[in-house]
Design a protein around this motif. Sequence first.
Motif, mmCIF file in Angstrom:
data_model
loop_
_atom_site.group_PDB
_atom_site.id
_atom_site.type_symbol
_atom_site.label_atom_id
_atom_site.label_comp_id
_atom_site.label_asym_id
_atom_site.label_seq_id
_atom_site.Cartn_x
_atom_site.Cartn_y
_atom_site.Cartn_z
ATOM 1 N N LEU A 109 -37.701 -11.982 25.437
ATOM 2 C CA LEU A 109 -37.089 -11.043 24.611
ATOM 3 C C LEU A 109 -35.796 -11.115 22.995
ATOM 4 N N ASP A 110 -35.941 -12.759 23.279
ATOM 5 C CA ASP A 110 -34.541 -12.864 22.080
ATOM 6 C C ASP A 110 -35.142 -12.876 21.227
ATOM 7 N N ALA A 111 -36.112 -13.331 20.946
ATOM 8 C CA ALA A 111 -37.150 -13.070 19.822
ATOM 9 C C ALA A 111 -37.776 -11.576 19.423
ATOM 10 N N VAL A 112 -38.075 -11.003 20.408
ATOM 11 C CA VAL A 112 -39.053 -9.499 20.771
ATOM 12 C C VAL A 112 -37.808 -9.243 19.377
ATOM 13 N N ILE A 113 -36.623 -9.193 20.289
ATOM 14 C CA ILE A 113 -35.362 -8.432 19.330
ATOM 15 C C ILE A 113 -35.062 -8.830 17.993
ATOM 16 N N PHE A 114 -35.043 -10.074 17.646
ATOM 17 C CA PHE A 114 -34.755 -10.020 16.519
ATOM 18 C C PHE A 114 -35.763 -9.498 15.494
ATOM 19 N N LEU A 115 -37.413 -9.284 16.172
ATOM 20 C CA LEU A 115 -38.187 -9.202 15.318
ATOM 21 C C LEU A 115 -38.088 -7.882 14.773
ATOM 22 N N THR A 118 -35.667 -7.256 12.539
ATOM 23 C CA THR A 118 -36.505 -7.254 10.637
ATOM 24 C C THR A 118 -37.205 -5.837 10.418
ATOM 25 N N ARG A 119 -37.784 -5.182 10.914
ATOM 26 C CA ARG A 119 -38.386 -4.193 10.601
ATOM 27 C C ARG A 119 -37.854 -3.243 10.859
ATOM 28 N N MET A 120 -36.923 -2.989 11.192
ATOM 29 C CA MET A 120 -35.778 -1.856 11.573
ATOM 30 C C MET A 120 -35.048 -2.012 9.973
ATOM 31 N N CYS A 121 -34.763 -2.983 9.511
ATOM 32 C CA CYS A 121 -33.876 -4.092 8.146
ATOM 33 C C CYS A 121 -35.032 -2.927 6.914
ATOM 34 N N ALA A 626 -35.172 -4.446 0.086
ATOM 35 C CA ALA A 626 -36.476 -3.990 0.490
ATOM 36 C C ALA A 626 -37.618 -5.390 0.934
ATOM 37 N N PHE A 627 -37.834 -5.301 -0.855
ATOM 38 C CA PHE A 627 -38.932 -6.538 -0.651
ATOM 39 C C PHE A 627 -38.893 -7.875 0.205
ATOM 40 N N TYR A 628 -38.120 -8.026 -0.248
ATOM 41 C CA TYR A 628 -37.252 -9.098 0.928
ATOM 42 C C TYR A 628 -37.959 -9.732 2.396
ATOM 43 N N PHE A 629 -37.541 -8.152 3.362
ATOM 44 C CA PHE A 629 -37.509 -7.388 4.112
ATOM 45 C C PHE A 629 -38.695 -7.214 4.345
ATOM 46 N N LEU A 630 -39.846 -7.123 3.523
ATOM 47 C CA LEU A 630 -41.115 -6.823 4.002
ATOM 48 C C LEU A 630 -41.781 -7.917 3.755
ATOM 49 N N LEU A 631 -41.534 -8.431 3.671
ATOM 50 C CA LEU A 631 -42.091 -10.355 2.809
ATOM 51 C C LEU A 631 -41.635 -10.684 4.185
ATOM 52 N N ASP A 632 -40.572 -11.247 4.196
ATOM 53 C CA ASP A 632 -39.637 -11.946 6.085
ATOM 54 C C ASP A 632 -39.655 -11.562 7.296
ATOM 55 N N THR A 633 -40.493 -10.152 7.625
ATOM 56 C CA THR A 633 -41.106 -9.876 9.012
ATOM 57 C C THR A 633 -42.479 -10.166 9.063
ATOM 58 N N MET A 635 -43.434 -13.339 7.808
ATOM 59 C CA MET A 635 -43.092 -14.486 7.551
ATOM 60 C C MET A 635 -42.207 -15.421 9.008
ATOM 61 N N LYS A 636 -41.432 -14.305 9.489
ATOM 62 C CA LYS A 636 -40.826 -14.731 10.494
ATOM 63 C C LYS A 636 -41.053 -14.725 11.982
ATOM 64 N N LYS A 637 -42.399 -13.309 12.019
ATOM 65 C CA LYS A 637 -43.175 -13.420 13.146
ATOM 66 C C LYS A 637 -44.025 -14.390 13.081
ATOM 67 N N TYR A 638 -44.732 -15.072 12.106
ATOM 68 C CA TYR A 638 -45.201 -16.717 12.607
ATOM 69 C C TYR A 638 -44.304 -16.999 13.247
ATOM 70 N N LEU A 639 -43.299 -17.697 12.904
ATOM 71 C CA LEU A 639 -42.458 -18.558 13.029
ATOM 72 C C LEU A 639 -42.172 -18.753 14.472
ATOM 73 N N LEU A 640 -41.518 -17.235 14.683
ATOM 74 C CA LEU A 640 -41.135 -17.083 16.491
ATOM 75 C C LEU A 640 -42.923 -16.618 16.940
ATOM 76 N N MET A 641 -43.595 -17.309 16.586
ATOM 77 C CA MET A 641 -45.196 -16.541 18.104
ATOM 78 C C MET A 641 -45.113 -18.809 17.649
ATOM 79 N N TYR A 642 -45.551 -19.033 16.327
ATOM 80 C CA TYR A 642 -46.148 -20.388 16.649
ATOM 81 C C TYR A 642 -44.980 -21.764 16.828
#
Length: 934
Positions: A109-115, A118-121, A626-633, A635-642
Amino acid sequence: MGLGQTVRMLFPREELSPSDKFLELMKDPFRAQLATTSIKAALITSVGTSGVIFLLFCILRPFNTIVYAPKLRHADEKHAPPPLGKGLFAWWKPVYGSREEVLMEKIGLDAVIFLRFTRMCRNIFLVLAALALAIVVPISVVINKEFYKQFGGNDAIFMMTPQGLFGKPFWAYVAVAYIFDAVVCSFLWWNYRAVHKLRRKYMDSPDYQNSLHSRTLMITDIPRSLRSDQGIVQVADELRTTPEIPRASIGRNVKDIPDLIEEHEAAVIALEKVLAKYLKNPNKLPNQRPLCRPSKKDPGYPNKKEKVDAINYLTARIEALETQIREVRETVDKRDAMPYGFASYETIESAHSVAFAGKRKHPQGTTVRLATRPNDLIWKNLHLDPKTRRWRRFINNLWIILLTLAWTVPNALIAVFLAQLKNLGFLWPAFQKQLEKNPTSWSVVQGVLAPAVTSAFYFFLPILFRRLSIQAGDTTKTSRERHVIHQLYSFFVFNNLFVFSLFAAVWTFITAVVKATSEEHKSFATAVQDYGPFDKTMIALCTVSPFWITWLLQRNLGAAIDLAQVVNLGWGSFSRKFLNPTPRELIQRTAPPPFDYASYYNYFLYYSTVALCFAAIQPITLVVCAFYFLLDTFMKKYLLMYVFCTKTESGGLYWRVIFNRFLVGTFLSNCVIALMVAGRGYAFRWNMLASMVPLPILLIAFKFYCKRTFDDSIRYYTTVSAKGSEAAMPIDKERRRDRVGVRFGHPALYQKLTVPMVHEKSKHLLAELYRGRLDADTGYTNAGFSDMYAMKRMSKEKPGKTAGATGPFEFVSDSNMDFENYKNRPEFAEGHGGDGNLFSRPGTPVSTLASVRGRSESRDSERAYEADGAGVTYPAGYHTTPSALREMSPSPERGLGKVESNSDEVRDESALLRSAAPMGSGVHIASQPYGPWI
């Protein structure tokens, strides 16, 4: 006349001394001459370098799963992420297609809320950027065109700032403040509701329902008269919201065992490093044996500066510490009980209803709260009383304030000289010539250097703040991380938004007022009014805004570096070739690294605050953010998944902290707009400011609305009293045998001691390395007088041949130097997601307790409470005889057996340390003094 000519007229170099030049620079450090060029340079370097690094990641990913997909290799079937193909972009579909419901089980859940954060930002700043481009930019550009015609300037970056606006146009900014607040609060409310749903699903999940901590209370500040198992039951009974009677366990005073274990582990790791370096080339050992200085905590060596043989000293040090640990563990149950304990119920409803009732009360002066996972507790702080904790927090806050103020000076110098290299040339004529010869090259340096130096300092701040929070008395790692987020955010905002951005305006204001009052003999009020501090502050913010555009652009480069794991990949290759990593270090490098939630949350909150504060000053910051969060959303999802794992799962309890910080950032953005109105509103100033008064009130009301609507339901499974009702669900017989005294017992009582790990290629050298040290087979004690002093041990399997090794090391071959072979061992798994059952490792230490004696009561505990005939049950061996507390003792005495290991290697059964505590056997053997090699 251009801006550059204006600057040269205001600050003629030939008429000022170096000290006068420095003072002038402190008044106005940010020159606009290189602003546009620096932004272009930052954009090109950031996007270009990020693209190259991203392409490098896509190429390397399929061939290096150790770095780019460790969770795919090590996680069990339940927690493993979707498989990945070998194509360059084969990772995109599994990452994009994974939904929250699936990810909750896979990554926690911690990782899911972090993701979700990032989507909210991303969504917030996409909407705000669109609004700013539609409202703020047209107003600023149209009016600034007329303003800049008078001065001959035409800088596109500054055309979007409110430098040329006066009077009525600022009503548009007041309206923008309301619109922006409405957008931010709408997204926050929507995600607060989503987090609430996720948290309820988490509490209904089988993992949470079947866990012991979910139905256990932690009670602290227990008075001495109630420090017993029965006393804890009395405290819980005073709240009495359920007919259930809990099984209780009072904390035990383990004294210095945790410190001894910490010293023991440090000595083992030090020995491993010494042996790894000394045995790097087994065929050619160094001529000189390694040396080291004795530990400062070792009473056997009064002269701590004198170097001794490192191998022999660390060997003896480990032996002495094991002896001390064994002796103290033997007497733990005879010591005083501690002012904390745990009470476990059979149902979650009972535990949560009692905790909810107790949050507003302090029965018998105690504090009752829900227990966290045992690995989340900071045990050494549980015994602190409220007065001590308050004093420590006060001292901690003083240290943080001191550190924040101390960083002001170097931060101001960075603002003056690195953010604008023109200022450095103003003081340094030789550098000014180079600046004029190569303006484009130095613009690139200016666009990269200052943000890079600003970011480098903050790498070490989380470590420092964690230590300060522990010293302040935090009782859990989760609360420590929440405090670190708060402290980092406050530090960043003060130093980088107040000091960095406003230092020039504040300095100029002070010098102008001092000059007017001392030289011109004006009153203080008149001097302030003549200076116009609000107007000058707004101009300072407009001038510094290009720096924040370049700084936010560089965050994209940081996100790409994170995705490509450049640091881990580069450091791993470098250390293998040029350093001497130990087998333990090599194994840990193949494990999923823990995700630093405090640092990443702080970075994202800080980026958001910068963009919000400069939204009205420089709308392009919203676009870049906005451009930063658009990309990093993604990137961070991949990192937290794998790649990354959650070291200590909090169950989503970071949300309220980040929600509050986001509201603070929104409030600061309102303050910036109010400052603009106060400086340039003129005749409409007071009307505009009066119309903005409701904004902070609405933000506070929104915060309390969300708190009252969601917080109790997020924290507690139920808040309704269960008194007089039956249990909501049938009780599993296994729950009646729960041993809360063990699962919430101090880990120092059952923690296995670390065994030295050595590379298998050095196995044959250990007999010579520890020459003269005979194992238990011979029956001799090597006191230096035996005729067999120099003889080598003979092999039992091959008569006439010498045995290979002489120590109970854990020998690791190259083929087994992988986290996969050690992921079920606590010493490796706990720091890499094992505490969250990522690898399906049982979370209870019961199996490690093999002694046959039961646990006795402390002298403050008169009896244990019994309910339903079961009572407070403790496993055989809670008294913890040393026999089962480590996998193998380094003692050469009898009783040693083979070591259980997840690797295919079998550790040698002979002794490493003569005279050590015989922790591999249940037979008590008296300790002996250090050997003659010391």
